[in-house]
Structure formats: C-alpha cells, structure tokens
Design a protein around this motif. Sequence first.
Motif, PDB file in Angstrom:
ATOM      1  N   PRO A 121      23.489 -81.291-141.914  1.00 47.73           N
ATOM      2  CA  PRO A 121      23.124 -80.087-141.148  1.00 47.73           C
ATOM      3  C   PRO A 121      23.195 -80.713-139.755  1.00 47.73           C
ATOM      4  CG  PRO A 121      21.602 -80.515-143.161  1.00 47.73           C
ATOM      5  CD  PRO A 121      22.509 -81.550-143.218  1.00 47.73           C
ATOM      6  N   LEU A 145      25.215 -78.731-136.722  1.00 49.38           N
ATOM      7  CA  LEU A 145      24.571 -78.378-135.556  1.00 49.38           C
ATOM      8  C   LEU A 145      25.596 -78.779-134.359  1.00 49.38           C
ATOM      9  CD1 LEU A 145      22.034 -76.919-134.143  1.00 49.38           C
ATOM     10  CD2 LEU A 145      21.248 -79.228-133.745  1.00 49.38           C
ATOM     11  N   LEU A 189      20.142 -61.977-128.790  1.00 50.01           N
ATOM     12  CA  LEU A 189      20.471 -63.461-129.253  1.00 50.01           C
ATOM     13  C   LEU A 189      19.602 -64.401-128.790  1.00 50.01           C
ATOM     14  CD1 LEU A 189      23.160 -64.521-130.572  1.00 50.01           C
ATOM     15  CD2 LEU A 189      24.056 -65.014-128.289  1.00 50.01           C
ATOM     16  N   PRO A 190      19.046 -64.460-127.404  1.00 56.75           N
ATOM     17  CA  PRO A 190      18.148 -65.441-126.989  1.00 56.75           C
ATOM     18  C   PRO A 190      16.980 -65.530-127.815  1.00 56.75           C
ATOM     19  CG  PRO A 190      18.685 -64.068-124.844  1.00 56.75           C
ATOM     20  CD  PRO A 190      19.293 -63.585-126.461  1.00 56.75           C
ATOM     21  N   VAL A 210      17.752 -67.141-131.096  1.00 53.52           N
ATOM     22  CA  VAL A 210      17.977 -68.408-131.027  1.00 53.52           C
ATOM     23  C   VAL A 210      16.349 -69.115-131.124  1.00 53.52           C
ATOM     24  CG1 VAL A 210      18.553 -70.385-129.404  1.00 53.52           C
ATOM     25  CG2 VAL A 210      20.081 -68.605-129.954  1.00 53.52           C
ATOM     26  N   ALA A 255      15.113 -68.894-134.582  1.00 54.37           N
ATOM     27  CA  ALA A 255      15.814 -70.232-135.295  1.00 54.37           C
ATOM     28  C   ALA A 255      15.402 -71.442-135.161  1.00 54.37           C
ATOM     29  CB  ALA A 255      17.170 -70.073-135.076  1.00 54.37           C
ATOM     30  N   LEU A 256      14.994 -71.808-133.729  1.00 53.25           N
ATOM     31  CA  LEU A 256      14.324 -73.035-133.489  1.00 53.25           C
ATOM     32  C   LEU A 256      12.936 -73.028-134.169  1.00 53.25           C
ATOM     33  CD1 LEU A 256      15.403 -73.583-129.789  1.00 53.25           C
ATOM     34  CD2 LEU A 256      16.008 -74.698-131.807  1.00 53.25           C
ATOM     35  N   VAL A 312      13.524 -74.059-137.989  1.00 53.42           N
ATOM     36  CA  VAL A 312      13.696 -75.584-137.772  1.00 53.42           C
ATOM     37  C   VAL A 312      12.815 -76.548-137.883  1.00 53.42           C
ATOM     38  CG1 VAL A 312      15.330 -77.230-136.701  1.00 53.42           C
ATOM     39  CG2 VAL A 312      16.118 -75.128-137.089  1.00 53.42           C
ATOM     40  N   PHE A 353      10.788 -79.294-140.523  1.00 52.24           N
ATOM     41  CA  PHE A 353      10.441 -80.545-140.348  1.00 52.24           C
ATOM     42  C   PHE A 353       9.083 -80.796-140.596  1.00 52.24           C
ATOM     43  CE2 PHE A 353      14.381 -81.198-137.870  1.00 52.24           C
ATOM     44  CZ  PHE A 353      14.865 -82.300-138.320  1.00 52.24           C
ATOM     45  N   PHE A 409      13.185 -72.492-146.653  1.00 48.32           N
ATOM     46  CA  PHE A 409      13.607 -72.559-145.255  1.00 48.32           C
ATOM     47  C   PHE A 409      14.705 -71.572-144.960  1.00 48.32           C
ATOM     48  CE2 PHE A 409      17.071 -74.715-142.932  1.00 48.32           C
ATOM     49  CZ  PHE A 409      16.556 -74.675-141.694  1.00 48.32           C
ATOM     50  N   VAL A 410      15.580 -71.489-145.765  1.00 48.96           N
ATOM     51  CA  VAL A 410      16.783 -70.808-145.488  1.00 48.96           C
ATOM     52  C   VAL A 410      16.254 -69.172-145.372  1.00 48.96           C
ATOM     53  CG1 VAL A 410      19.022 -69.747-146.680  1.00 48.96           C
ATOM     54  CG2 VAL A 410      18.571 -72.098-146.919  1.00 48.96           C
ATOM     55  N   PHE A 456      14.353 -68.964-142.272  1.00 46.62           N
ATOM     56  CA  PHE A 456      15.155 -69.011-140.983  1.00 46.62           C
ATOM     57  C   PHE A 456      15.690 -67.586-140.848  1.00 46.62           C
ATOM     58  CE2 PHE A 456      19.237 -69.633-138.938  1.00 46.62           C
ATOM     59  CZ  PHE A 456      18.968 -70.782-138.193  1.00 46.62           C
ATOM     60  N   LEU A 457      16.515 -66.876-141.791  1.00 49.60           N
ATOM     61  CA  LEU A 457      16.981 -65.833-141.864  1.00 49.60           C
ATOM     62  C   LEU A 457      15.919 -64.468-141.232  1.00 49.60           C
ATOM     63  CD1 LEU A 457      19.562 -65.952-144.683  1.00 49.60           C
ATOM     64  CD2 LEU A 457      19.794 -66.207-142.422  1.00 49.60           C
ATOM     65  N   THR A 464      23.677 -76.497-143.832  1.00 52.75           N
ATOM     66  CA  THR A 464      24.809 -76.890-142.812  1.00 52.75           C
ATOM     67  C   THR A 464      25.237 -75.772-141.931  1.00 52.75           C
ATOM     68  OG1 THR A 464      25.330 -78.887-143.933  1.00 52.75           O
ATOM     69  CG2 THR A 464      26.540 -78.487-142.337  1.00 52.75           C
ATOM     70  N   ILE A 472      23.973 -72.830-141.687  1.00 48.84           N
ATOM     71  CA  ILE A 472      23.121 -72.293-140.810  1.00 48.84           C
ATOM     72  C   ILE A 472      23.155 -72.786-139.414  1.00 48.84           C
ATOM     73  CG2 ILE A 472      20.574 -71.874-140.798  1.00 48.84           C
ATOM     74  CD1 ILE A 472      20.554 -71.055-143.458  1.00 48.84           C
ATOM     75  N   PHE A 473      22.967 -74.503-139.665  1.00 46.82           N
ATOM     76  CA  PHE A 473      22.820 -75.010-138.374  1.00 46.82           C
ATOM     77  C   PHE A 473      24.183 -74.880-137.514  1.00 46.82           C
ATOM     78  CE2 PHE A 473      19.484 -78.148-137.993  1.00 46.82           C
ATOM     79  CZ  PHE A 473      18.490 -77.319-139.022  1.00 46.82           C
TER      80      PHE A 473
END
Lengths: 110, 244
Positions: free
Chosen positions: A3, A7, A29-30, A33, A36-37, A40, A44, A57-58, A61-62, B38, B40-41
């Motif tokens: 992954p 990136l 978009l911003p 983003v 999404a961060l 992520v 972790f 996670f997936v 995220f979506l 991957t 998605i990233f």
Amino acid sequence: MIPALGLLIGVVLGLVLHPTVPLWMQPYLPIAVVAALDAVFGAFRSILDGIFNDRIFVISFLSNVLVAAMIVLLGDQLGVGSQMSTGVVVVLSMRIFANVAAIRRHLLKA
Amino acid sequence: MGQHTSPKHRPARTSADAVYRIRNSLRPQISRTQSVITGIFLILGFTITAAIQDNQADTLLSNTRQSDLVNVLDNLAQREARLRQELINLEADRETLLGGDEYAALKSAKDRAAALALIAGTEAATGEGISIAINGTLSAVSLLDAIQELRDAGAQSIEISDQSLEVRVVASTWFADDSGSLTISGAVLRVPIQIKVIGDATVLTPALEIPGGLVDTITSAGGTVKITESTNISIKSVVPLTTG
C-alpha cells in the motif's frame, strides 16, 4: 509495504499527469482528502490496539470520504458551504490528532 | 474479505511490540485485501497531489474576497478600454500615413531635421542677418552677454571669426579670457573679430545697441563696433555631429 508503494505511485502519477480537478469537485476534494487521512491514521491506531480489520478499514475509508463530501454538499445547498467545510476540517483534524496521539503513546509510551 | 494474519486481539503492551506490529503490517503480503488497500492508497496519493496542485494553481484569485475580485475586474475593463482607444488612435495614424498624403510625414520629418541641424550647428547656413566687426578690448563676459542678447533677439546661427579662425556658436560653446585674446571652445581668437549672425536684422541690431549692451561696452572702453546688415550672410563653419 505494498500500500505504501501504491501511495508513492499515486503521488508520482499526480505529479507527472498534472490532472486538473473538475470544477464541481473542487470544494469536496480537499475535505475528502482530509477524511481519507483520518481513516489512514485510524487504521494505524487500530493495528496497535490489536483491533485492525481490513474490511472495516476499507469501509471506514470510503464512508469517511463520502460522508465528508456529503456534509459539504449539504452545506453548499444550504448556503453555508465554506463554514461547513471549516467545521468538517476542524473535526477531522481533531480526530487525526487523537489518532496520532494514540499511536505515539503506543510507540513511545509517552 | 480475505484472510488477514491478525496479531493477537489486544493492544500492544510495549513499544517493541508496537514497532513489531507496524513492521509486520508493512511486510509485503500478497492478498486480495492488500491489493484493495493498495488501490485505495494509490487513489489517495493521486488525489492529494491533484488537490495540492489545483490549490497552488489558482491561489491568487480563489482566496480573494468578492469586493477585491470586482476591483480586479474593474481594472481589467478600464485597461481594455484604454488599450482599445490606443488601438483606434494608432489605426488612424496608420490610415493617415498610408493614405494619399504619404510623403507628408517624410517631408515634415526632413524639415524638422534641417531646422535642428541649424540649431545644433552641424550644417552650414545662409540667410538674412548682420555682420558685426569689433576692434578693441573684448572680454569673454561681455561677448557672452552679447551672444545671449542675440539669441534672445531670435538669432538662428552665430559664427565668431578672426583673421584665421572661425568658430560656430552652439549650445555647448564656452568662452574664456586669455591675456589679450579670447578662447572660444578651445580656439584662440585675436581682435579684430567678426561676428556673423543669421536672423531678423531689424531685431538683432537694436538688441546690440541697447544701453549697457555690446556696442555700449566696447565703445566706452575705446574700441569700435561696426554693424552691417545684409540679406545674404553665409556661415560655413560647422561643429562635428556627435551621436549618442
């Protein structure tokens, strides 16, 4: 690892292709983003908490991205788009800070 | 979705454990989940870059307030109007130059060049004027005064000469006293000298004869001044043309 490579490739592609963001997408978009961060960093954190689940996670995220974009869209329709974006960014930033703080506690015990 | 080699379902207890888990999660694993993440990233990286570049591209105007934007628009409109006006003027000029009167511009430019050459002293000149013969003591100061008087009276070209030298008087000419003689722009002249002036004689002569003028000064010092009016004064000396 893979992954992370993804990136990197994405960043390189963005730099090389130099895409123009469609006008209708520009306000969202911003926010997407940042959302999404948040997902992520949350992933972790959950790895360190031992509760990481790839499916979660997936999906998170979506859904993060979609919900953030929808909130801004709603705000645009109500005429408070910029305030709504600010609000979403503030909330997501706080979540990112909280996640990073948790990761830091795990890694450094501080 | 996929078989994830999950660590024990409990929080990491030590830093080492935490680092191990991060390392473990970063280890290359070929699985469907990994490829989805991957993907998605990849999209995430692409999107971040696009958003940043998009933001950098039009920061100037997108961060500007509405009133400022109106001002910017106003300025542009005014500038456009000015440029349009200039275009119209230039096209009119072009029409004039291209039209039937096509030598008029050239002729007026040549006339202007000729007039400037006379003033600058780079061309010989002839015309109506006066000739002044001076004998006696003459100081640089009184000569300079006389030249100024002549210029005020409309003198076009002035030349000062003695038996051997001729000096054209132009804007940069200078005068100095030198024991018994005059230095004019580096040339040493000895009396008797002659001054040739082109201009309206009926105006030039009285300019020299005013009380305290050239004639007055010379005659009171015991010298003589003889003014001759002529319709054909010829000035042949020139100053070299300097460019730049």
